[in-house]
Design an enzyme around this catalytic site. Sequence first.
Site, short mmCIF file in Angstrom:
data_model
loop_
_atom_site.label_atom_id
_atom_site.label_comp_id
_atom_site.label_asym_id
_atom_site.label_seq_id
_atom_site.Cartn_x
_atom_site.Cartn_y
_atom_site.Cartn_z
CE LYS B 81 -3.93 1.92 2.66
NZ LYS B 81 -4.73 1.76 3.89
CB SER B 156 -8.10 3.88 2.98
OG SER B 156 -7.14 3.21 3.80
CB SER B 180 -8.15 0.91 5.80
OG SER B 180 -8.85 2.11 5.97
#
Lengths: 102, 504
Positions: B81, B156, B180
């Site tokens: 990420k 997210s 997330s």
Amino acid sequence: MSEPATGISRDDVVHLAGLARIDLSDAELDHLASELPAILEHVASVQEAAGDDVPAMSHPVPVDNVFREDVVRPSLAPEDALAGAPASDQQRFLVPKILGES
Amino acid sequence: MSTDLTRKTADELAQSLAAKEVSSVEVTQALVDRIGAVDGAVHAFLHVDAEGALATAADIDDRRAKGEQLSYLAGVPIAIKDVLATKGMPTTCGSKILEGWIPPYDATVTATIKAAGLPILGKTNMDEFAMGSSTEHSAYGPTHNPWDTTRIPGGSGGGSAAAVAAFEAPLAIGTDTGGSIRQPGALTGTVGVKPTYGGISRYGLVAMASSLDQAGPVTRTVLDAALLHELIAGHDPMDSTSIPDAVPPVVAAARRADVKGLKIGIVKELGGEGFQPGVEARFTEAVELLTSAGAEVVEVSIPSLKYALGAYYLVMPSEASSNLAKFDAMRYGVRVAPAGVDDPSAEQVMASSRDAGFGDEVKRRIILGTYALSSGYYDAYYGSAQKVRTVLARDFAAAFADVDVLVSPTSPTTAYPLGEKLDDPLAMYLGDVATIPANLVGIPGLSLPVGLADEDGLPVGLQFLAPQKADDRLYNAAAALERMLEQNWGGTLLSRAPELEAAR
């Protein structure tokens, strides 16, 4: 403009944007001034759960200050530390004027 | 051959690599090709480093040929990420304010992955500074759900989840501040784990809310998640909140997969009104399977859960407003001069840069956090929210005195269409109702795919929660349920995902 129940007005948003150092456009200020009271109203229920006898919890695990020996250790080289800077000069960050002098 | 390699689990790949049936270069090339073919439709990646990944793969193949002792996952590619610092590789946190920034250092998680020889395929898309539940708040455009590209992948960490679901990477790293990792896991049919707070180093993770953020694995199987968890977990002296305890034996737990005699609590408050019927149906069936395997299931109540969402949406923006103060256009990030001002001051440049660099959701949360922390409102908002954490921790402790793990649906709904909740922040915030409590009290959570909702054919996730530092309980219970579900389905859930159209 009338004062919403949560007591946050457009002027308050202007003040908060100043504190947060963000230049918001008039449209953004209007938008936030209409949205924030609804969000704050929604989160205000936390006050019901918070008796005087309940201690605040800032972290899910106990956190203490962490110290280390004051010895020289390898760190970033100046050119690495400056590599992402918007502007630099002679191994220093070059910044706009900080005091109100030209 | 190459398409088969993209469909293998990390554990299968590790075994094939160790047996020298396949090389890491072949595996990495297959995934790079897959990314090239489908990422135009998915947009899971913000940056792909094919050259770097293939170089790592070649190095691992070389070292393996020489008989060197390597880590179990050496040579198995991974995606990270874009919120974790990667030395020499762009790191933007999905924000324009960090466009083009290349960190001069590695996050501890990144360094561990590099040291273990996992080729890093690239950086995955995310809501800007991890603020959002749909990956629509990325400054670089949304990620699309591989199950239906007109829908959100969750957020997210939608990029990490979509990369794993679209067979672009067998493993990915996510971060979870309010769900997330778990919520996008549920919405894409992948396994997502938020470990115990402090179980995995946060050094080099660009902080949103420091007391809530936690990195963790995103994978296609429970065992793969355990293998990655065990690799990246452990004490880090660079992170003062890192737990100095031994890592829970999560891989052994995932291999054990036995729920006989396990006491499982259904959280009464996390179900019913607001939860989609298809989500409830798959959840109920999964609980029945656990019962049939010998688990004892009881209903438990956590009364203070009704305050959790409010507490989260005060603590998170408060900490975010403080953490994001470092984006001041002085030392890194973009610098934008204010229009029409001669010789502007640092303060004016800071304000115009932050206006230009931050997106709407980030500005909204910074202003909300600034308000909650401001003089006169601190006790009513931030102070009260911190007290809610204490009450919630007490309630969870009471529940865990009676049961080993807790279960709930991970997300109240399946993936909704892109744009549907973009203008309604409150509606979007409600999607995190089941995942947020774990972050407030620091306990671990795991989302497991448990089927498809009847009404829309989209994945549903079941969340397991365990007490702090008992992450192994999640893996044991989830692996047992995964085994039963896959027997019923005759394969993995992801094998039922529609074939993505290759880019034309």
